[in-house]
Design an enzyme around this catalytic site. Structure first.
Site, PDB file in Angstrom:
ATOM      1  N   ARG A   8      28.551  47.791  37.624  1.00 14.71           N
ATOM      2  CA  ARG A   8      29.250  46.626  38.182  1.00 14.71           C
ATOM      3  C   ARG A   8      29.301  45.446  37.208  1.00 14.71           C
ATOM      4  O   ARG A   8      30.026  44.491  37.444  1.00 14.71           O
ATOM      5  CB  ARG A   8      28.658  46.230  39.535  1.00 14.71           C
ATOM      6  CG  ARG A   8      27.194  45.851  39.486  1.00 14.71           C
ATOM      7  CD  ARG A   8      26.616  45.679  40.882  1.00 14.71           C
ATOM      8  NE  ARG A   8      27.308  44.638  41.633  1.00 14.71           N
ATOM      9  CZ  ARG A   8      27.184  43.332  41.396  1.00 14.71           C
ATOM     10  NH1 ARG A   8      26.386  42.912  40.432  1.00 14.71           N
ATOM     11  NH2 ARG A   8      27.834  42.456  42.122  1.00 14.71           N
ATOM     12  N   ASP A  54      29.748  35.451  37.693  1.00 13.78           N
ATOM     13  CA  ASP A  54      29.477  34.448  36.659  1.00 13.78           C
ATOM     14  C   ASP A  54      28.815  33.217  37.249  1.00 13.78           C
ATOM     15  O   ASP A  54      27.822  32.724  36.728  1.00 13.78           O
ATOM     16  CB  ASP A  54      30.784  34.030  35.967  1.00 13.78           C
ATOM     17  CG  ASP A  54      31.352  35.164  35.141  1.00 13.78           C
ATOM     18  OD1 ASP A  54      30.593  36.098  34.832  1.00 13.78           O
ATOM     19  OD2 ASP A  54      32.556  35.119  34.816  1.00 13.78           O
TER      20      ASP A  54
END
Ligand code: 9D3
Length: 248
Positions: A155, A170
Site C-alpha cells: 500500500r 502523506d
C-alpha cells in the site's frame, strides 16, 4: 516490488494476498508475489523439511538445505540487485512504519516463514540479512507475518492506492492515532453524530479532528504522545479535550 515467501504453506500466503489492496497491486503489475515450498527442495532419503534439535528438547527444527535451495531459486527467478532476505521470527526487530519505509526501495524481498520450533541457526546467519517480528506474542508460524509485511509495503508503493488515499497517507500518521469516523444515519442507538461534522465548516472540522486524535492518543496510547513534540495549539487542544472529558 517482488515478494517471495519461503513457506511449507504457500497457498496460505498466495490465497490471502489475492484479496483487497494486495490483490489489486498484483493485477496492476506493481507487486509480484511468488511462494517457494521447502518441501519441493527435499533431497535426502527421509524427505523431510524438519528434524530433531541437537541438544534435545521438544519440537522440531527446519533443516538448512531445503530452505537454502528455495532461496537460491527465488533469487534466480528475479535476478535483482537490491534484494534482501528477511527471517520472520519472534526474535526479530519489531516491524514499524519506519522499518517498512526504509525497505520500500527494494526490488526483491524474500520473506522466510518458519514453522515448528524454529530454523537451523546457520541458515539465519548465512542467508538472512535481517530478522523481523510482529511483536511480543506467539504465532505458530511466519506466514501471517509475511502477509502483514506484504500488505503494509504494497500500500506504500506508488500507484497502488488511489490519489485520495495516498494524499491521506502523506498528511496522516504524524505520530498520533486517527480521529473517530462517522457515517449515515445521523442517529444510531440514541447517539448522534458530533454536530461539528454536520456543519460543513472545514477549518472547524480539522481542528475537532486534531483534538480527537490528540485526546484519543492520550487515552489509548500515552507512550506515543511522549515521543511527540506538540505545538502550542496542540497542547491547548489536548487540555480542552481533558476538560471536556471531565464535564461529560
Ligand atoms: C512457543 C514456542 N516458543 C518456544 C518457547 C518459540 C517459538 C517458535 C516459533 C515461538 C513462535 C514461533 C513461530 N513464530 C513465528 O514464526 C513468528 C512470530 C511470532 O511468533 N511472534 C511475533 N512475530 C513473529 S514473526 C514469525
Amino acid at each position: 516490488m517482488h515478494f517471495d515467501v519461503i513457506s511449507i504453506f504457500p497457498d496460505m500466503v498466495l490465497e490471502a494476498a489475492k484479496n483487497g489492496v494486495t490483490g489489486r497491486a498484483i493485477t496492476q503489475g506493481i507487486v509480484e508475489l511468488s511462494a517457494w515450498n521447502p518441501r519441493d527442495y527435499v533431497t535426502d532419503k527421509y524427505k523431510t523439511v524438519d528434524d530433531r534439535p541437537y541438544g534435545g528438547g521438544p519440537g522440531m527444527v527446519m533443516k538448512y538445505q531445503p530452505l537454502k535451495d528455495a532461496v537460491v531459486d527465488a533469487k534466480q527467478a528475479v535476478n535483482a540487485e537490491r534484494v534482501k532476505v528477511v527471517y520472520l521470527s519472534p526474535q526479530g526487530k519489531p516491524i514499524t512504519q519506519q522499518l517498512l519505509n526504509e525497505n520500500l526501495a527494494l526490488q526483491q524481498l524474500i520473506l522466510v516463514a518458519g514453522r515448528y520450533e524454529g530454523i537451523d541457526e546457520r541458515f539465519i546467519e548465512d542467508e538472512c540479512q535481517e530478522e523481523w517480528s510482529l511483536g511480543d506474542f506467539v504465532l505458530s508460524g511466519g506466514e501471517l507475518a509475511a502477509l502483514v509485511v506484504i500488505d503494509a509495503l504494497s500500500r506504500l508503493l506508488p500507484g497502488v492506492l488511489g490519489d485520495a488515499a495516498s494524499a491521506q497517507q502523506d498528511s496522516h500518521m504524524h505520530g498520533l492515532l486517527d480521529h473517530p469516523h462517522y457515517t449515515r444515519p445521523e442517529m444510531v442507538n440514541g447517539k448522534v453524530v458530533p454536530s461539528v461534522l454536520l456543519g460543513g465548516n472545514h477549518k472547524e472540522i480539522e481542528i475537532w479532528r486534531m483534538k480527537q486524535a490528540l485526546g484519543g492518543t492520550w487515552q489509548k496510547r500515552p507512550d506515543l504522545l511522549l515521543e511527540q513534540a506538540l505545538t502550542v495549539q496542540q497542547q491547548r487542544l489536548l487540555e480542552e479535550f481533558k476538560i471536556e472529558l471531565k464535564s461529560k
